[in-house]
Every structure is written in structure tokens, then in C-alpha cells.
Write a protein that holds these residues in place. Sequence first.
Motif, PDB file in Angstrom:
ATOM      1  N   GLU A  47       0.851  -1.222   0.000  1.00 28.79           N
ATOM      2  CA  GLU A  47       0.000   0.000   0.000  1.00 28.79           C
ATOM      3  C   GLU A  47       0.870   1.248   0.000  1.00 28.79           C
ATOM      4  OE1 GLU A  47      -2.467  -0.202   3.379  1.00 28.79           O
ATOM      5  OE2 GLU A  47      -3.604  -1.954   2.698  1.00 28.79           O
ATOM      6  N   PRO A  48       0.371   2.355  -0.646  1.00 23.66           N
ATOM      7  CA  PRO A  48       1.132   3.622  -0.633  1.00 23.66           C
ATOM      8  C   PRO A  48       1.156   4.219   0.755  1.00 23.66           C
ATOM      9  CG  PRO A  48      -1.026   3.960  -1.605  1.00 23.66           C
ATOM     10  CD  PRO A  48      -0.878   2.482  -1.416  1.00 23.66           C
ATOM     11  N   VAL A  49       2.231   4.916   1.043  1.00 27.21           N
ATOM     12  CA  VAL A  49       2.419   5.516   2.376  1.00 27.21           C
ATOM     13  C   VAL A  49       1.888   6.943   2.344  1.00 27.21           C
ATOM     14  CG1 VAL A  49       4.068   6.190   4.116  1.00 27.21           C
ATOM     15  CG2 VAL A  49       4.400   4.076   2.817  1.00 27.21           C
ATOM     16  N   THR A  50       0.995   7.285   3.258  1.00 25.08           N
ATOM     17  CA  THR A  50       0.438   8.652   3.382  1.00 25.08           C
ATOM     18  C   THR A  50       1.011   9.309   4.615  1.00 25.08           C
ATOM     19  OG1 THR A  50      -1.613   7.953   2.335  1.00 25.08           O
ATOM     20  CG2 THR A  50      -1.652  10.010   3.618  1.00 25.08           C
ATOM     21  N   GLN A  51       1.621  10.529   4.415  1.00 22.43           N
ATOM     22  CA  GLN A  51       2.209  11.253   5.545  1.00 22.43           C
ATOM     23  C   GLN A  51       1.276  12.388   5.968  1.00 22.43           C
ATOM     24  OE1 GLN A  51       6.050  12.606   4.396  1.00 22.43           O
ATOM     25  NE2 GLN A  51       6.982  10.575   4.483  1.00 22.43           N
ATOM     26  N   THR A  52       1.099  12.567   7.188  1.00 26.04           N
ATOM     27  CA  THR A  52       0.261  13.641   7.750  1.00 26.04           C
ATOM     28  C   THR A  52       1.153  14.703   8.355  1.00 26.04           C
ATOM     29  OG1 THR A  52      -1.491  12.066   8.238  1.00 26.04           O
ATOM     30  CG2 THR A  52      -1.547  14.195   9.390  1.00 26.04           C
ATOM     31  N   VAL A  53       1.014  15.959   7.828  1.00 23.59           N
ATOM     32  CA  VAL A  53       1.814  17.080   8.338  1.00 23.59           C
ATOM     33  C   VAL A  53       0.946  17.888   9.282  1.00 23.59           C
ATOM     34  CG1 VAL A  53       3.114  19.136   7.747  1.00 23.59           C
ATOM     35  CG2 VAL A  53       3.170  17.160   6.233  1.00 23.59           C
ATOM     36  N   GLU A  54       1.359  17.933  10.466  1.00 23.36           N
ATOM     37  CA  GLU A  54       0.603  18.693  11.469  1.00 23.36           C
ATOM     38  C   GLU A  54       1.093  20.133  11.500  1.00 23.36           C
ATOM     39  OE1 GLU A  54       0.820  16.795  15.184  1.00 23.36           O
ATOM     40  OE2 GLU A  54      -0.212  14.943  14.561  1.00 23.36           O
ATOM     41  N   LEU A  55       0.129  21.129  11.269  1.00 25.25           N
ATOM     42  CA  LEU A  55       0.480  22.555  11.345  1.00 25.25           C
ATOM     43  C   LEU A  55       0.634  22.962  12.797  1.00 25.25           C
ATOM     44  CD1 LEU A  55      -2.014  24.027   8.718  1.00 25.25           C
ATOM     45  CD2 LEU A  55       0.436  23.587   8.442  1.00 25.25           C
ATOM     46  N   PRO A  56       1.501  23.886  13.021  1.00 21.16           N
ATOM     47  CA  PRO A  56       1.664  24.345  14.414  1.00 21.16           C
ATOM     48  C   PRO A  56       0.396  25.041  14.881  1.00 21.16           C
ATOM     49  CG  PRO A  56       2.847  25.781  12.911  1.00 21.16           C
ATOM     50  CD  PRO A  56       2.392  24.602  12.106  1.00 21.16           C
ATOM     51  N   THR A  57       0.018  24.854  16.055  1.00 26.34           N
ATOM     52  CA  THR A  57      -1.177  25.474  16.634  1.00 26.34           C
ATOM     53  C   THR A  57      -0.767  26.674  17.464  1.00 26.34           C
ATOM     54  OG1 THR A  57      -1.031  23.973  18.518  1.00 26.34           O
ATOM     55  CG2 THR A  57      -2.397  23.279  16.667  1.00 26.34           C
ATOM     56  N   LEU A  58      -1.708  27.684  17.505  1.00 31.43           N
ATOM     57  CA  LEU A  58      -1.439  28.878  18.305  1.00 31.43           C
ATOM     58  C   LEU A  58      -1.485  28.526  19.777  1.00 31.43           C
ATOM     59  CD1 LEU A  58      -3.611  31.518  16.449  1.00 31.43           C
ATOM     60  CD2 LEU A  58      -1.129  31.213  16.323  1.00 31.43           C
ATOM     61  N   THR A  59      -0.556  29.050  20.439  1.00 27.18           N
ATOM     62  CA  THR A  59      -0.574  28.868  21.885  1.00 27.18           C
ATOM     63  C   THR A  59      -1.565  29.842  22.479  1.00 27.18           C
ATOM     64  OG1 THR A  59       1.160  30.493  22.242  1.00 27.18           O
ATOM     65  CG2 THR A  59       1.859  28.231  21.813  1.00 27.18           C
ATOM     66  N   ALA A  60      -1.922  29.659  23.683  1.00 31.65           N
ATOM     67  CA  ALA A  60      -2.871  30.551  24.359  1.00 31.65           C
ATOM     68  C   ALA A  60      -2.327  31.963  24.445  1.00 31.65           C
ATOM     69  CB  ALA A  60      -3.178  30.005  25.751  1.00 31.65           C
ATOM     70  N   ASP A  61      -1.025  32.120  24.684  1.00 33.07           N
ATOM     71  CA  ASP A  61      -0.414  33.459  24.801  1.00 33.07           C
ATOM     72  C   ASP A  61      -0.453  34.187  23.464  1.00 33.07           C
ATOM     73  OD1 ASP A  61       0.066  32.997  27.433  1.00 33.07           O
ATOM     74  OD2 ASP A  61       2.174  32.405  27.150  1.00 33.07           O
ATOM     75  N   LEU A  62      -0.123  33.453  22.368  1.00 34.28           N
ATOM     76  CA  LEU A  62      -0.111  34.083  21.053  1.00 34.28           C
ATOM     77  C   LEU A  62      -1.524  34.506  20.660  1.00 34.28           C
ATOM     78  CD1 LEU A  62       1.462  34.939  18.604  1.00 34.28           C
ATOM     79  CD2 LEU A  62       1.194  32.637  17.664  1.00 34.28           C
ATOM     80  N   ALA A  63      -2.523  33.706  20.938  1.00 35.88           N
ATOM     81  CA  ALA A  63      -3.912  34.057  20.633  1.00 35.88           C
ATOM     82  C   ALA A  63      -4.336  35.300  21.405  1.00 35.88           C
ATOM     83  CB  ALA A  63      -4.832  32.886  20.977  1.00 35.88           C
ATOM     84  N   GLN A  65      -2.331  37.686  22.402  1.00 38.04           N
ATOM     85  CA  GLN A  65      -1.638  38.837  21.811  1.00 38.04           C
ATOM     86  C   GLN A  65      -2.337  39.298  20.530  1.00 38.04           C
ATOM     87  OE1 GLN A  65       2.421  37.765  21.266  1.00 38.04           O
ATOM     88  NE2 GLN A  65       2.865  37.500  23.456  1.00 38.04           N
ATOM     89  N   VAL A  66      -2.775  38.325  19.700  1.00 38.11           N
ATOM     90  CA  VAL A  66      -3.469  38.679  18.460  1.00 38.11           C
ATOM     91  C   VAL A  66      -4.774  39.414  18.778  1.00 38.11           C
ATOM     92  CG1 VAL A  66      -4.685  37.747  16.462  1.00 38.11           C
ATOM     93  CG2 VAL A  66      -2.450  36.823  17.114  1.00 38.11           C
ATOM     94  N   ALA A  67      -5.509  38.904  19.771  1.00 37.13           N
ATOM     95  CA  ALA A  67      -6.767  39.547  20.159  1.00 37.13           C
ATOM     96  C   ALA A  67      -6.531  40.952  20.681  1.00 37.13           C
ATOM     97  CB  ALA A  67      -7.481  38.695  21.217  1.00 37.13           C
ATOM     98  N   GLN A  68      -5.467  41.108  21.494  1.00 26.85           N
ATOM     99  CA  GLN A  68      -5.148  42.426  22.039  1.00 26.85           C
ATOM    100  C   GLN A  68      -4.756  43.397  20.929  1.00 26.85           C
ATOM    101  OE1 GLN A  68      -2.138  41.631  24.938  1.00 26.85           O
ATOM    102  NE2 GLN A  68      -3.600  41.052  26.559  1.00 26.85           N
ATOM    103  N   SER A  69      -4.007  42.907  19.942  1.00 28.76           N
ATOM    104  CA  SER A  69      -3.602  43.758  18.821  1.00 28.76           C
ATOM    105  C   SER A  69      -4.819  44.209  18.029  1.00 28.76           C
ATOM    106  CB  SER A  69      -2.636  42.990  17.914  1.00 28.76           C
ATOM    107  OG  SER A  69      -2.283  43.761  16.787  1.00 28.76           O
ATOM    108  N   ALA A  70      -5.785  43.310  17.817  1.00 31.13           N
ATOM    109  CA  ALA A  70      -7.006  43.669  17.098  1.00 31.13           C
ATOM    110  C   ALA A  70      -7.804  44.711  17.863  1.00 31.13           C
ATOM    111  CB  ALA A  70      -7.852  42.419  16.855  1.00 31.13           C
ATOM    112  N   ASP A  71      -7.883  44.517  19.173  1.00 32.24           N
ATOM    113  CA  ASP A  71      -8.589  45.501  20.013  1.00 32.24           C
ATOM    114  C   ASP A  71      -7.910  46.859  19.946  1.00 32.24           C
ATOM    115  OD1 ASP A  71     -10.371  43.572  20.715  1.00 32.24           O
ATOM    116  OD2 ASP A  71      -9.416  43.106  22.649  1.00 32.24           O
ATOM    117  N   ALA A  72      -6.555  46.846  19.990  1.00 30.97           N
ATOM    118  CA  ALA A  72      -5.824  48.111  19.939  1.00 30.97           C
ATOM    119  C   ALA A  72      -6.056  48.824  18.613  1.00 30.97           C
ATOM    120  CB  ALA A  72      -4.329  47.844  20.148  1.00 30.97           C
TER     121      ALA A  72
END
Length: 270
Positions: A47-63, A65-72
Motif C-alpha cells: 500500500e502507498p504511504v500517506t504522511q500527515t503534516v501537522e500545522l503548528p497550533t497557536l498557543t494561548a499566549d499568542l492568541a 496577543q493577536v486579540a489584544q492587537s485587534a482591540d488596539a
Amino acid sequence: MSHTAHIRSHRKPRRSTPKISVRAGVAGGVLSTLAVAGAAGAANAAEPVTQTVELPTLTADLATQVAQSADATQQAAANYELQAERDAAAAKAAKQAKSDLADAKKKAEATKKAEAARRAAAERAASRSAERATLSASASASTSASTSTSTATGSAATVIAFVKAQIGDAYVSGGTGPNSWDCSGLVQAAFKQVGVSLPRVSQDQSTAGTQVSLSNLQPGDILYWGGAGSAYHVGVYVGDGMFVGAQNPSTGVVEKPLSYDPPTGAVRVL
């Protein structure tokens, strides 16, 4: 005792059954695992091999900061909008203040002019009242002292008879008769009856003869209102403190006492 009793046996000691069973189980398990792994490898190879690439997830701190920047950013936009509104309001208020100041100046100027006009009118009224009193006294004195000033003769009588004959005719600006007159048109026509040629307008008629005082009037004298040379109205003195003139569209040609509308001066042409 046997001669072999002390000879040590070379036979290996017998292992116990439980240990042998354990080892056999372990060996069997290993073989089973190898078999399964081999089977899995064979299957994976097919069978062919399928690789799954996991994208990095935002940490709670980064989220956060993004929310604070939008508010600002949103707050900054709101501040800019508020400042723009304040600037527009300030400009509008300044413009309104300028307009109000201009209106206030105009009103003040209008009030000043109205006050000046009121004072001038009051002064004229006072002057006219004084003139009426003077004329009334003069007329009374003249009547009591002599009848010569109230009895017209010669050309003066002809002039007076003419103007009295027009009493009741209409006043029309520019009118020269025979049934409608303005003030100077009536006076000109009256003196024409005795061969005296007068100018057409009041201003010129007020300087056509010799100036006489209002306290020394004689029948047939020309009365004028306004300054000599700038008169705006004329009439004829008929004696006994009375005059005849084409007054206005409301009254037409009338006979009135001098106190009705005291004249400014008089000229004598006869």
C-alpha cells in the motif's frame, strides 16, 4: 558401600519444568511478534504511504496577543474617528461663531441707525411744534392788528380765487390740471392767471421771489416746505392763517390752517 558411591555424576541436573515452560512461552511470543511484524511489513509494502503534516497550533499566549492587537487597532480607529468628529464640530462651531458675530455687528449697526433716525425724527417733531406755536401766535397777532393781511386785492385776489376754485380736485404726481394737480403744478397754474411765469418744480419755485418771514405773510405768498432751493412741497397763503395746496393723494387739493402742516419759509412774487 559401593565403590562408586563417591564418584560425582557428570549428568546435568534436571531443570525444573516451570522454567522450561516460561522460556518456551517467551520464545513463542517472540516468534509470534516477528510473524506479525513480517505480515505487517508485507502489507505496508503493498500500500502507498500517506504522511500527515501537522500545522503548528497557536498557543494561548499568542492568541491573546493577536486579540489584544485587534482591540488596539479597533480602539485606534475609534479614536481617529472621534478626533475627526471633534475637529469637524470645532470647525462648524467656529464658522457659526463668525456668522453670529457678523449678524451681531449688522444688528448693532441697524440699531445704531434706527436710534439716530429716532433722534432726528424727535428733533424734527420738536422743531415743527415750535414752528406751529410761532405760526399760531403770528397768525393771531396779524389778524388782531390789521385786516390788510387777510384781504387780498389785485393779482393776489385772482391767484387766491383760482386755487380755491380747485379745492376738491385730485392730487396726481406730475398733474397740471385742469382736474388733477400736484403741488407745484397748482401754484404754477395759479400765478399764470396773472401773467407770472413760475418754474415747474417746488425746488425752483422756493427761490423764485423774495424771501419773507412767516411772521410777515401776505395773501398770495408762496409757502414752501424744506429748504429754499431744495423744497419738496409748495402751497399758496390765502390769508387768515390759511393756505391752499395739493397735499397728497389722500386729501387732494385742500384748504388748511398753517398749524396743520407748518411751512419752512415763504417767497413773494407779487
